[in-house]
Enzyme design. Structure first.
Site, PDB file in Angstrom:
ATOM      1  CB  SER A 125      -0.866  -0.029   1.264  1.00 44.75           C
ATOM      2  OG  SER A 125      -1.454   1.216   1.490  1.00 44.75           O
ATOM      3  CE1 TYR A 150      -3.921  -2.926   5.621  1.00 46.42           C
ATOM      4  CE2 TYR A 150      -3.531  -0.554   5.512  1.00 46.42           C
ATOM      5  CZ  TYR A 150      -3.743  -1.754   4.887  1.00 46.42           C
ATOM      6  OH  TYR A 150      -3.759  -1.819   3.519  1.00 46.42           O
ATOM      7  CE  LYS A 154      -1.433  -4.594   3.378  1.00 48.48           C
ATOM      8  NZ  LYS A 154      -1.659  -5.954   2.877  1.00 48.48           N
TER       9      LYS A 154
HETATM   10  C1  WQD Z   1     -10.085   8.782   0.976  1.00 45.47           C
HETATM   11  C2  WQD Z   1     -10.339  10.259   1.203  1.00 45.47           C
HETATM   12  C3  WQD Z   1     -10.687  10.803   3.521  1.00 45.47           C
HETATM   13  C4  WQD Z   1     -14.488   8.698   3.999  1.00 45.47           C
HETATM   14  C5  WQD Z   1      -7.163   4.003   3.273  1.00 45.47           C
HETATM   15  C6  WQD Z   1      -6.031   3.312   3.954  1.00 45.47           C
HETATM   16  C7  WQD Z   1      -5.013   2.866   2.982  1.00 45.47           C
HETATM   17  C8  WQD Z   1      -5.631   2.050   1.917  1.00 45.47           C
HETATM   18  C9  WQD Z   1      -6.851   2.606   1.326  1.00 45.47           C
HETATM   19  C10 WQD Z   1      -6.316  -0.197   2.406  1.00 45.47           C
HETATM   20  C11 WQD Z   1      -9.618  10.788   2.440  1.00 45.47           C
HETATM   21  C12 WQD Z   1     -11.927  11.086   2.703  1.00 45.47           C
HETATM   22  C13 WQD Z   1     -13.323   9.208   3.462  1.00 45.47           C
HETATM   23  C14 WQD Z   1     -15.526   9.593   4.378  1.00 45.47           C
HETATM   24  C15 WQD Z   1     -14.166  11.438   3.639  1.00 45.47           C
HETATM   25  N1  WQD Z   1      -5.477   0.687   2.043  1.00 45.47           N
HETATM   26  N2  WQD Z   1     -13.165  10.556   3.287  1.00 45.47           N
HETATM   27  N3  WQD Z   1     -15.319  10.931   4.172  1.00 45.47           N
HETATM   28  O1  WQD Z   1      -7.640   7.024   3.925  1.00 45.47           O
HETATM   29  O2  WQD Z   1      -6.745   7.367   1.589  1.00 45.47           O
HETATM   30  O3  WQD Z   1      -6.681   5.139   2.591  1.00 45.47           O
HETATM   31  O4  WQD Z   1      -7.717   3.096   2.341  1.00 45.47           O
HETATM   32  O5  WQD Z   1      -6.817  -1.078   2.474  1.00 45.47           O
HETATM   33  O6  WQD Z   1      -4.022   2.178   3.636  1.00 45.47           O
HETATM   34  O7  WQD Z   1      -5.438   4.203   4.884  1.00 45.47           O
HETATM   35  O8  WQD Z   1      -8.857   6.073   1.891  1.00 45.47           O
HETATM   36  O9  WQD Z   1     -11.214   5.945   1.171  1.00 45.47           O
HETATM   37  O10 WQD Z   1     -10.690   6.134   3.643  1.00 45.47           O
HETATM   38  O11 WQD Z   1     -10.323   8.085   2.168  1.00 45.47           O
HETATM   39  O12 WQD Z   1     -14.036  12.639   3.492  1.00 45.47           O
HETATM   40  O13 WQD Z   1     -16.589   9.190   4.901  1.00 45.47           O
HETATM   41  O14 WQD Z   1     -11.728  10.441   1.476  1.00 45.47           O
HETATM   42  O15 WQD Z   1     -10.488  11.795   4.496  1.00 45.47           O
HETATM   43  O16 WQD Z   1      -9.224  12.085   2.155  1.00 45.47           O
HETATM   44  P1  WQD Z   1      -7.458   6.523   2.560  1.00 45.47           P
HETATM   45  P2  WQD Z   1     -10.346   6.496   2.238  1.00 45.47           P
END
Ligand code: WQD
Length: 342
Positions: A125, A150, A154
């Site tokens: 990741s 987590y 990785k």
């Molecule tokens: C994306 C953007 C949030 C939800 C995570 C893991 C990473 C990976 C993928 C996993 C961010 C914003 C989100 C919401 C929002 N691997 N958001 N409201 O955090 O980039 O990565 O998932 O398996 O290791 O950390 O992905 O989809 O959670 O967020 O505003 O209800 O959307 O703040 O900017 P992230 P995400």
């Protein structure tokens, strides 16, 4: 037909990779303990590829079962290892669950294949980069201290894999560092199937639009970005699945330049949360109920990948853009409305 083991093959990225392996002429064989996926995904895969892939339900943490599987499947040439726990927040609450599940399974697999030549693709990741100093982030960027158990699994798994590939001749390994996988198969028959309240942006958007959730909260509107919301490199899950096939092919064709290689898998483009919402609204033809809320702890402000190395060496390029990501995610959510998978 060359057999490829897909651990976690009924999961989100795993199921799409099973389909792409089939399309590329491989025979995918799945192991999954169904801890975060549904057995009915096998029927969905069958609707796409025309047959139900060979499937084994067990936990890779059970060493004896892994050994028995390996002994009874002497023709497997490659492994794509997805099976792992992956909820960032839960890992902070339950670190041991993460270290146990993610390491025991990895070690059992590697150990069971100690005597055989094996091509191994690992799900890593972009979380290993933390908040990058330079964008787009390249594979040479320093690995930053993980902000969750987590993320730490990785990082440590990458180190284990590099060490074992260097020490033992039989392993050829590629770690793929995914950016943000989104979207669904264009058939609308497989896609992300979050259990409970989605933690990731796209399923939260589609569930809000379909009426399962009342409102989306955008986590933070005061970041140092053009519109104040975080920026990510969203990658279509079908493109991501194809990157795994490309990694297997690179190893098979003997093109690897080292025993252990690492590749970024993204599009190279960053989109803000608000841009993602706008793209979705365009495709769904409806406006989304959202509000700007406080920042989410631990969020990275902006990250997108340099994908030159993967384009050149894996001979792979993301072809699908934000429009296809949104339209396919929406098609899948609508499919689920008519055909719930529980
Ligand atoms: C994306 C953007 C949030 C939800 C995570 C893991 C990473 C990976 C993928 C996993 C961010 C914003 C989100 C919401 C929002 N691997 N958001 N409201 O955090 O980039 O990565 O998932 O398996 O290791 O950390 O992905 O989809 O959670 O967020 O505003 O209800 O959307 O703040 O900017 P992230 P995400």
């Amino acid at each position: 037909m060359k057999e490829i083991l897909v651990t976690g093959g009924t999961g989100y990225i795993g199921s799409h990779t099973v389909v792409e392996l089939h399309n590329a002429g491989y025979k995918p064989i799945i192991i999954d303990n169904l801890s975060n996926s549904n057995i009915r995904i096998l029927d969905q895969i069958e609707k796409i590829i025309g047959y139900k892939p060979e499937f084994y339900e067990f936990d890779l943490c059970e060493e004896q079962k892994v050994i028995e599987f390996v002994n009874s499947h002497p023709n497997i040439q490659g492994i794509i290892h997805f099976a792992a726990s992956k909820a960032v927040g839960e890992s902070v609450q339950e670190p041991l669950k993460y270290y146990r599940n993610n390491f025991f399974s990895l070690i059992n697999l590697l150990q069971a294949y100690q005597q055989k030549p094996i091509h191994f693709v690992f799900s890593s990741s972009c979380t290993v980069y933390g908040e990058p100093d330079i964008l787009p982030v390249t594979e040479e960027a320093p690995v930053k201290k993980a902000t969750s158990p987590y993320g730490n699994t990785k990082q440590i798994a990458e180190e284990i894999l590099e060490e074992i590939a260097t020490a033992k001749d039989n392993y050829q390994i590629i770690a793929l560092r995914y950016f943000n996988p989104v979207g669904a198969h264009d058939s609308g028959l497989i896609g992300e199937l979050p259990i409970g309240v989605p933690q990731n942006l796209l399923p939260f958007i589609t569930q809000t639009a379909i009426g399962k959730r009342e409102e989306l909260t955008v986590f933070g509107g005061d970041y140092d970005t053009p519109d104040g919301t975080c920026i990510r490199d969203y990658i279509h899950v079908v493109d991501l699945a194809k990157a795994h096939v490309a990694a297997i092919q690179r190893m098979e064709e003997g093109k690897s330049a080292a025993k252990y290689e690492v590749y970024n898998v993204g599009t190279g483009n960053g989109y803000s949360v608000l841009e993602a919402i706008k793209a979705f609204e365009k495709y769904a033809g409806q406006s989304l109920n959202y509000k700007i809320g406080p920042r989410r702890e631990g969020d990275i402000e902006k990250v997108w990948g340099d994908v030159n190395k993967s384009q050149k060496e894996l001979n792979w390029k993301a072809k699908l853009g934000i429009d296809e990501m949104m339209s396919s995610a929406w098609k899948w959510e609508n499919y689920l409305k008519e055909n719930p998978i529980q």
